[in-house]
Enzyme design. Structure first.
Site, mmCIF file in Angstrom:
data_model
loop_
_atom_site.group_PDB
_atom_site.id
_atom_site.type_symbol
_atom_site.label_atom_id
_atom_site.label_comp_id
_atom_site.label_asym_id
_atom_site.label_seq_id
_atom_site.Cartn_x
_atom_site.Cartn_y
_atom_site.Cartn_z
ATOM 1 N N GLY A 23 0.708 -1.121 -0.027
ATOM 2 C CA GLY A 23 -0.087 0.155 -0.038
ATOM 3 C C GLY A 23 0.853 1.160 -0.024
ATOM 4 O O GLY A 23 2.224 1.323 0.149
ATOM 5 N N CYS A 24 0.245 2.341 -0.394
ATOM 6 C CA CYS A 24 1.206 3.730 -0.415
ATOM 7 C C CYS A 24 1.443 4.006 0.852
ATOM 8 O O CYS A 24 2.609 4.457 1.301
ATOM 9 C CB CYS A 24 0.149 4.749 -0.972
ATOM 10 S SG CYS A 24 -1.457 4.780 -0.470
#
Length: 337
Positions: A150-151
């Site tokens: 994920g970011c």
């Protein structure tokens, strides 16, 4: 150089267009297909690609992708949808780099707890590799299924990795305060990302319940060799792109900024996309790049880590290409510098 034929699944979103741009300049990649429920030319969905990619979006069909010679598919599909689409690809010998959250959490019960739905592909979940090259790089070569990170988690995991690896901070009570540009919410219109709602405003969301929490704890636990617990709070910022995280931790012994900066530089030596800085970074320093910038400070007995990245490149598409390079034996920076 023989090119690897790739497909981009779910070609209509922000992540997909950034990925396509990166793949177009990658000397070892050939985009053979882009799938989308919107049966349009790629350039109609993304005018910035006009004259750069002459492909019609097509429905998802694993047999058709196999017939085109696709060797790896980049999944830019929503969570829940990916786990339905990926098994038939793997069955046909097509590798997958999945940008959704469906294969990031190793425990299906944890996935159900945080995503509020049952995981339907426990078999492939068991052998998915978490695609954070700076931590799990040795396990990526030849992997059949990579779960792109994920970011937000990348700023937290890489920001804290040298500290937890060396047991220099308490492993509980870590506070991660993160801000993201609006593109992190995707291209599908929503009330909260409607311009009059989010412009000139800052808001916290998913307080105490954000799904990236167990992902951060899982990876940090791997690095520490012990359980790690964090308090993660994301905020929406009135800007297009970028993530900035400020992380607060309690040291286990007295430390100086100079010692910690040297520790970080040693830990990330040979890792080309993490830049250790002595001054706090800004999101604009990383815009349009695959770099994650990090700075560590000591303030009133606490350790502060400040990390910035572009949420669409380093946070998604760029690290996906980094993983692609690892899988197929290209130099890690290929197509990214």
């Amino acid at each position: 150089m023989q090119k690897v034929k790739v497909a981009v699944l779910g070609g209509s979103g922000y992540t997909a267009v950034e990925l396509i741009k990166l793949l177009l300049r990658h000397p070892g990649a050939e985009i053979a297909a882009v799938t989308s429920r919107q049966a349009e030319h790629v350039a109609d969905l993304h005018p910035s690609l006009l004259g750069r990619l002459d492909l019609q979006c097509e429905p998802f069909d694993p047999d058709a992708l196999k017939a085109k010679g696709v060797q790896v598919a980049f999944g830019c599909l929503p969570h829940g949808t990916s786990m339905e689409s990926i098994p038939p690809l793997l069955d046909r010998g097509i590798r997958v780099i999945d940008l959704s959250a469906d294969y990031r959490l190793r425990d299906a019960t944890v996935y159900q707890e945080w995503y509020k739905e049952t995981h339907h592909d426990a078999e492939n979940l068991a052998h998915a590799v978490y695609g954070l090259p700076e931590v799990y790089g040795d396990t990526l070569a030849g992997a059949r299924l990579i779960a792109n990170p994920g970011c937000y988690p990348q700023t937290a995991i890489l920001g804290l990795a040298p500290l937890v690896a060396n047991k220099l901070i308490e492993l509980s009570g870590i506070v991660i305060d993160s801000k993201s540009g609006v593109s992190g919410a995707g291209r599908t219109p929503k009330l909260t990302t409607h311009f009059p709602e989010c412009n000139e405003s800052v808001s916290a969301y998913s307080v105490g319940t954000h799904r990236h929490t167990p992902e951060i704890e899982q990876a940090l636990g791997d690095i520490a060799g012990a359980a790690v617990s964090v308090i993660f709070t994301p905020h929406l910022m009135p800007m297009d792109r970028g993530i900035f995280s400020t992380i607060y931790a309690t040291p286990t012994k007295p430390v100086s900024e100079a010692e910690l900066t040297a520790l970080y530089r040693g830990y990330f030596a040979g890792k080309p996309f993490v830049r250790v800085r002595t001054a706090p970074p800004a999101t604009k320093d990383t815009t349009g790049t695959n770099f994650l910038d990090v700075c560590v400070k000591v303030v009133r007995g606490k350790v502060l880590v400040l990390a910035a990245e572009d949420n669409l490149i380093r946070g998604a598409s760029g690290v996906a290409v980094q993983n692609f390079n690892r899988v197929f034996g290209f130099p890690e920076t290929t197509g990214l510098l």
